[in-house]
Write a protein that holds these residues in place. Structure first.
Motif, PDB file in Angstrom:
ATOM      1  N   LEU A 152      16.008  37.207 122.003  1.00 24.43           N
ATOM      2  CA  LEU A 152      16.731  37.877 123.090  1.00 24.43           C
ATOM      3  C   LEU A 152      17.057  36.902 124.226  1.00 24.43           C
ATOM      4  CD1 LEU A 152      14.830  41.290 123.293  1.00 24.43           C
ATOM      5  CD2 LEU A 152      17.120  40.858 122.361  1.00 24.43           C
ATOM      6  N   GLN A 153      16.122  35.993 124.518  1.00 19.33           N
ATOM      7  CA  GLN A 153      16.366  34.988 125.547  1.00 19.33           C
ATOM      8  C   GLN A 153      17.563  34.122 125.186  1.00 19.33           C
ATOM      9  OE1 GLN A 153      14.518  36.318 128.134  1.00 19.33           O
ATOM     10  NE2 GLN A 153      14.055  34.208 128.712  1.00 19.33           N
TER      11      GLN A 153
ATOM     12  N   ARG B 140      20.876  36.280 125.350  1.00 17.73           N
ATOM     13  CA  ARG B 140      21.273  36.697 126.695  1.00 17.73           C
ATOM     14  C   ARG B 140      21.709  35.532 127.579  1.00 17.73           C
ATOM     15  NH1 ARG B 140      16.569  40.239 129.171  1.00 17.73           N
ATOM     16  NH2 ARG B 140      18.033  40.172 130.914  1.00 17.73           N
TER      17      ARG B 140
END
Length: 216
Positions: A91-92, A95
């Motif tokens: 997710l890091q 995003r």
């Protein structure tokens, strides 16, 4: 090597290499040193980072084996936590905006200072050792793939392989990305590389969590 162990090895090797492809603090540090100093001395920083990784790998391999031997419930909980952490890393990466990769495009220092192999080694070692993501990554990765029946020889081979890959990867950065043209092209591609690796790490993380929960 039997099929099950081969599967473990491939899972660890692929996830580990994908994590290396995602530019982090160690990557930026290596590029900065490669631009400022002579390549022979900068090899020290690659060796330092690899040594810090080797320390965490050894601690995790020994610790995970002991933890998994305690109970099935503990193993399941740790696998879920490990899988969730891989999903978090994914997710890091997904995003992150393009602007967050601007620090990879480092300008060459016109007044470089002197350094030594030993100094670069300690800088690299401290960078790797003080980065909590390194420990968490190895702990999560080994927790989800290693089982109590995996032998010491296999663990040792896996640790040597991963340490060697870290060292060789950083060496390639030193000798390739220190060149302005190559570094510029990689900087432009880093955003997309991170997205692809993020998706794959996320898939691996989800599969690990699903597998752990199905054993309850």
């Amino acid at each position: 090597m039997d099929i099950s162990l081969l599967g473990v090895f491939l899972t660890v090797a692929v996830a580990h290499f994908l994590a290396l492809l995602s530019p982090g603090p160690d990557f930026v540090l290596v590029v900065k040193s490669a631009i400022k100093y002579d390549s022979k001395n900068v090899i020290g920083i690659a060796l330092g980072i690899a040594s810090a990784n080797a320390l965490y790998i050894a601690l995790c391999l020994v610790g995970v084996g002991s933890i998994l031997a305690t109970s099935v419930t503990t193993m399941i909980v740790l696998k879920v936590i490990g899988g969730v952490f891989l999903i978090y890393l994914a997710l890091q990466a997904l995003r992150a905006s393009k602007s967050s990769y601007s620090n990879l495009d480092i300008q060459e220092d016109t007044n470089p200072t002197e350094t030594t192999f030993i100094k670069e080694f300690f800088i690299g070692f401290l960078s790797g050792a003080l980065n909590p993501k390194n420990l968490l990554f190895y702990l999560s990765l080994f927790t989800v793939v290693l089982t109590p029946d995996v032998g010491f020889a296999f663990k040792l081979a896996l640790g040597i392989w991963m340490t060697s890959v870290v060292f060789l990867w950083d060496l390639s950065i030193i000798f390739l990305l220190s060149r302005p043209k190559v570094r510029s092209k990689f900087t432009k591609a880093a955003f997309y590389i991170d997205k692809v690796t993020g998706v794959i790490l996320g898939v691996i993380g989800i599969a690990i969590v699903k597998s752990a929960l199905s054993k309850q």
